[in-house]
Design a protein around this motif. Structure first.
Motif, short mmCIF file in Angstrom:
data_model
loop_
_atom_site.label_atom_id
_atom_site.label_comp_id
_atom_site.label_asym_id
_atom_site.label_seq_id
_atom_site.Cartn_x
_atom_site.Cartn_y
_atom_site.Cartn_z
N ARG A 6 0.89 -1.22 -0.05
CA ARG A 6 0.12 0.00 0.05
C ARG A 6 1.00 1.29 -0.04
O ARG A 6 2.00 1.19 0.69
CB ARG A 6 -0.92 0.10 1.28
CG ARG A 6 -1.93 -1.10 1.23
CD ARG A 6 -2.71 -1.10 2.29
NE ARG A 6 -3.76 0.20 2.06
CZ ARG A 6 -5.14 -0.16 1.22
NH1 ARG A 6 -5.16 -1.39 0.65
NH2 ARG A 6 -5.81 0.94 0.94
N ILE A 51 -4.13 -2.79 -9.78
CA ILE A 51 -4.77 -2.21 -9.05
C ILE A 51 -6.24 -2.23 -9.03
O ILE A 51 -6.59 -1.80 -10.19
CB ILE A 51 -4.33 -0.41 -8.83
CG1 ILE A 51 -3.04 -0.07 -8.74
CG2 ILE A 51 -5.18 0.48 -8.10
CD1 ILE A 51 -2.36 1.14 -8.84
N GLU A 79 -10.05 3.62 -11.67
CA GLU A 79 -10.03 3.39 -10.38
C GLU A 79 -10.39 4.53 -9.36
O GLU A 79 -10.50 4.24 -8.17
CB GLU A 79 -8.73 2.78 -9.95
CG GLU A 79 -8.16 1.36 -10.75
CD GLU A 79 -9.36 0.33 -10.48
OE1 GLU A 79 -9.89 0.15 -9.35
OE2 GLU A 79 -9.35 -0.49 -11.48
N VAL A 87 -3.50 3.27 -1.79
CA VAL A 87 -3.68 2.47 -2.88
C VAL A 87 -3.02 1.25 -2.72
O VAL A 87 -1.81 1.38 -2.27
CB VAL A 87 -3.31 3.12 -4.28
CG1 VAL A 87 -3.52 2.04 -5.41
CG2 VAL A 87 -3.80 4.67 -4.47
N VAL A 89 -1.55 -2.24 -4.01
CA VAL A 89 -1.07 -2.50 -5.41
C VAL A 89 -0.40 -3.80 -5.33
O VAL A 89 0.00 -4.33 -4.33
CB VAL A 89 0.35 -1.63 -5.73
CG1 VAL A 89 0.97 -1.84 -7.09
CG2 VAL A 89 -0.17 -0.38 -5.67
#
Length: 108
Positions: A6, A51, A79, A87, A89
């Protein structure tokens, strides 16, 4: 090599704005261990990234002893990502195996 992490989305304003995620130190260390095998030059590491529901190929770039991941516009819009978002990933290093710097050629 598969890595999940993240990171906070940030913008770097150069000649054109770019959006990035900085890999955490532990993820950068794992990538660095594979760098010589995967890099096609300049320290760039080709990766396949996910993502949310969006998947694409790009390259990690070295920065301040670690790596940053560029986040393309279609990913940000699809997104609904904004600067400052945390985020999640998932990425896999894509060994060279004939892969060109522009991303063409064999992957993983």
């Amino acid at each position: 090599m598969d890595i999940t992490f993240r990171a906070e989305l940030f913008e770097w304003r150069g000649p054109a704005p770019f959006y990035w995620l900085a890999l955490p130190p532990d993820a950068s260390e794992e990538i660095h261990a594979e760098a010589a095998e995967a890099s096609y030059g300049w320290g760039a590491i080709p990766v396949a990234v996910s993502i949310g529901g969006t998947e694409w190929e790009t390259s990690l770039l070295p920065r301040d002893g670690g790596y940053v991941l560029p986040v393309r516009k279609h990913v940000r819009l699809g997104e609904r990502l904004e600067v400052g978002d945390d985020v999640e990933v998932s990425l896999s290093v894509a060994p060279r195996n004939g892969r060109a710097a522009n991303g063409t050629g064999p992957t993983m």
